[in-house]
Design a protein around this motif. Structure first.
Motif, PDB file in Angstrom:
ATOM      1  N   LEU A   1       0.865  -1.175   0.000  1.00 18.96           N
ATOM      2  CA  LEU A   1       0.000   0.000   0.000  1.00 18.96           C
ATOM      3  C   LEU A   1       0.904   1.228   0.000  1.00 18.96           C
ATOM      4  O   LEU A   1       1.762   1.368   0.884  1.00 18.96           O
ATOM      5  N   GLY A   2       0.702   2.078  -0.973  1.00 23.05           N
ATOM      6  CA  GLY A   2       1.574   3.244  -1.093  1.00 23.05           C
ATOM      7  C   GLY A   2       0.807   4.549  -1.104  1.00 23.05           C
ATOM      8  O   GLY A   2      -0.386   4.593  -1.427  1.00 23.05           O
ATOM      9  N   TRP A   3       1.500   5.583  -0.720  1.00 27.01           N
ATOM     10  CA  TRP A   3       0.988   6.953  -0.810  1.00 27.01           C
ATOM     11  C   TRP A   3       1.892   7.743  -1.754  1.00 27.01           C
ATOM     12  O   TRP A   3       3.129   7.680  -1.645  1.00 27.01           O
ATOM     13  N   PHE A   4       1.268   8.458  -2.649  1.00 27.02           N
ATOM     14  CA  PHE A   4       1.960   9.341  -3.571  1.00 27.02           C
ATOM     15  C   PHE A   4       1.314  10.716  -3.479  1.00 27.02           C
ATOM     16  O   PHE A   4       0.208  10.856  -2.959  1.00 27.02           O
ATOM     17  N   ARG A   5       2.008  11.705  -4.003  1.00 29.59           N
ATOM     18  CA  ARG A   5       1.414  13.039  -4.036  1.00 29.59           C
ATOM     19  C   ARG A   5       1.823  13.746  -5.315  1.00 29.59           C
ATOM     20  O   ARG A   5       2.852  13.437  -5.917  1.00 29.59           O
ATOM     21  N   GLN A   6       0.990  14.694  -5.685  1.00 29.15           N
ATOM     22  CA  GLN A   6       1.269  15.476  -6.881  1.00 29.15           C
ATOM     23  C   GLN A   6       0.905  16.930  -6.628  1.00 29.15           C
ATOM     24  O   GLN A   6      -0.257  17.252  -6.362  1.00 29.15           O
ATOM     25  N   ALA A   7       1.915  17.763  -6.707  1.00 31.33           N
ATOM     26  CA  ALA A   7       1.717  19.196  -6.552  1.00 31.33           C
ATOM     27  C   ALA A   7       1.475  19.822  -7.924  1.00 31.33           C
ATOM     28  O   ALA A   7       1.869  19.252  -8.949  1.00 31.33           O
TER      29      ALA A   7
ATOM     30  N   LEU B   1       3.810  19.712   9.251  1.00 27.38           N
ATOM     31  CA  LEU B   1       3.585  19.944   7.829  1.00 27.38           C
ATOM     32  C   LEU B   1       4.241  21.238   7.366  1.00 27.38           C
ATOM     33  O   LEU B   1       4.299  22.233   8.113  1.00 27.38           O
ATOM     34  N   GLU B   2       4.706  21.187   6.135  1.00 27.31           N
ATOM     35  CA  GLU B   2       5.379  22.318   5.513  1.00 27.31           C
ATOM     36  C   GLU B   2       4.614  22.711   4.251  1.00 27.31           C
ATOM     37  O   GLU B   2       3.874  21.899   3.682  1.00 27.31           O
ATOM     38  N   SER B   3       4.831  23.926   3.805  1.00 30.82           N
ATOM     39  CA  SER B   3       4.136  24.370   2.596  1.00 30.82           C
ATOM     40  C   SER B   3       4.473  23.480   1.404  1.00 30.82           C
ATOM     41  O   SER B   3       3.642  23.285   0.512  1.00 30.82           O
ATOM     42  N   GLU B   4       5.684  22.911   1.425  1.00 30.80           N
ATOM     43  CA  GLU B   4       6.091  22.023   0.328  1.00 30.80           C
ATOM     44  C   GLU B   4       5.313  20.711   0.311  1.00 30.80           C
ATOM     45  O   GLU B   4       5.395  19.949  -0.652  1.00 30.80           O
ATOM     46  N   ASP B   5       4.573  20.435   1.367  1.00 34.20           N
ATOM     47  CA  ASP B   5       3.749  19.220   1.410  1.00 34.20           C
ATOM     48  C   ASP B   5       2.409  19.417   0.714  1.00 34.20           C
ATOM     49  O   ASP B   5       1.643  18.458   0.573  1.00 34.20           O
ATOM     50  N   THR B   6       2.129  20.631   0.302  1.00 29.63           N
ATOM     51  CA  THR B   6       0.869  20.899  -0.383  1.00 29.63           C
ATOM     52  C   THR B   6       0.806  20.127  -1.693  1.00 29.63           C
ATOM     53  O   THR B   6       1.703  20.229  -2.533  1.00 29.63           O
ATOM     54  N   ALA B   7      -0.238  19.315  -1.831  1.00 29.14           N
ATOM     55  CA  ALA B   7      -0.375  18.465  -3.008  1.00 29.14           C
ATOM     56  C   ALA B   7      -1.691  17.701  -2.898  1.00 29.14           C
ATOM     57  O   ALA B   7      -2.343  17.705  -1.852  1.00 29.14           O
ATOM     58  N   VAL B   8      -2.014  17.022  -3.989  1.00 28.02           N
ATOM     59  CA  VAL B   8      -3.074  16.025  -3.934  1.00 28.02           C
ATOM     60  C   VAL B   8      -2.412  14.695  -3.581  1.00 28.02           C
ATOM     61  O   VAL B   8      -1.431  14.303  -4.215  1.00 28.02           O
TER      62      VAL B   8
ATOM     63  N   THR C   1      -6.869  13.152  -2.409  1.00 22.64           N
ATOM     64  CA  THR C   1      -7.407  14.076  -1.427  1.00 22.64           C
ATOM     65  C   THR C   1      -6.433  15.250  -1.304  1.00 22.64           C
ATOM     66  O   THR C   1      -5.225  15.059  -1.218  1.00 22.64           O
ATOM     67  N   GLN C   2      -6.983  16.447  -1.319  1.00 21.57           N
ATOM     68  CA  GLN C   2      -6.150  17.647  -1.354  1.00 21.57           C
ATOM     69  C   GLN C   2      -5.643  17.999   0.036  1.00 21.57           C
ATOM     70  O   GLN C   2      -6.413  18.074   1.003  1.00 21.57           O
ATOM     71  N   VAL C   3      -4.353  18.244   0.118  1.00 23.02           N
ATOM     72  CA  VAL C   3      -3.731  18.745   1.341  1.00 23.02           C
ATOM     73  C   VAL C   3      -3.117  20.103   1.013  1.00 23.02           C
ATOM     74  O   VAL C   3      -2.295  20.209   0.092  1.00 23.02           O
ATOM     75  N   THR C   4      -3.522  21.104   1.752  1.00 22.33           N
ATOM     76  CA  THR C   4      -2.991  22.447   1.543  1.00 22.33           C
ATOM     77  C   THR C   4      -2.411  22.942   2.861  1.00 22.33           C
ATOM     78  O   THR C   4      -3.110  22.981   3.880  1.00 22.33           O
ATOM     79  N   VAL C   5      -1.141  23.301   2.821  1.00 20.99           N
ATOM     80  CA  VAL C   5      -0.457  23.793   4.012  1.00 20.99           C
ATOM     81  C   VAL C   5      -0.154  25.266   3.810  1.00 20.99           C
ATOM     82  O   VAL C   5       0.562  25.638   2.868  1.00 20.99           O
ATOM     83  N   SER C   6      -0.708  26.075   4.674  1.00 20.14           N
ATOM     84  CA  SER C   6      -0.493  27.516   4.568  1.00 20.14           C
ATOM     85  C   SER C   6       0.695  27.929   5.430  1.00 20.14           C
ATOM     86  O   SER C   6       0.863  27.445   6.543  1.00 20.14           O
ATOM     87  N   SER C   7       1.491  28.813   4.900  1.00 23.66           N
ATOM     88  CA  SER C   7       2.684  29.249   5.640  1.00 23.66           C
ATOM     89  C   SER C   7       2.426  30.552   6.381  1.00 23.66           C
ATOM     90  O   SER C   7       1.393  31.174   6.231  1.00 23.66           O
TER      91      SER C   7
END
Length: 126
Positions: free
Chosen positions: A33-39, A85-92, A120-126
């Motif tokens: 089971l894997g997790w990927f992300r795409q910004a 979490l960091e702003s660079e983690d923002t991604a789907v 699922t969208q993850v948005t990290v605000s700085s």
């Protein structure tokens, strides 16, 4: 296998989120089971993965020490706990299953994963 990722949202930098990935049927112990992300404007990248049996996990260097992958076998659900979490983690964020792994090394390549859920969208605000 149908997968459904959830738990994304808007969080401030330094915050915490837990993503869930629910499978429509039991995941075999040999599956990965894997997790990927795409910004936006970037390629999909590997985040973390585990052999469903447990005991073997993999993390991208960028999340190592901050993210933790786990699973609840009884619920056919995997989790990705994301701390600091960091702003660079923002991604789907997407979850996926590799059914061909056969207990070998965990692949970090998205083409090796056979089934994918909607992200699922993850948005990290700085």
């Amino acid at each position: 296998v149908q997968l459904q990722a959830s738990g994304g949202g808007l969080v401030q930098a330094g915050g915490y989120l837990r993503l869930s990935c629910a499978a429509s049927e039991p995941i075999l112990n040999t599956y990965v089971l894997g997790w990927f992300r795409q910004a936006p404007g970037k390629e999909r990248e590997f985040v973390s993965a585990m052999i469903w049996r447990g005991g073997v996990t993999a993390y991208a260097d960028s999340v190592k020490g901050r993210f933790r992958i786990s699973r609840d076998n009884a619920r056919n659900t995997a989790y990705l706990e994301m701390n600091t979490l960091e702003s660079e983690d923002t991604a789907v964020y997407f979850c996926a299953v590799d059914i061909r792994n056969r207990m070998g090394p965990i692949s970090r390549r998205s083409p090796d994963f056979d089934y994918w859920g909607k992200g699922t969208q993850v948005t990290v605000s700085s």
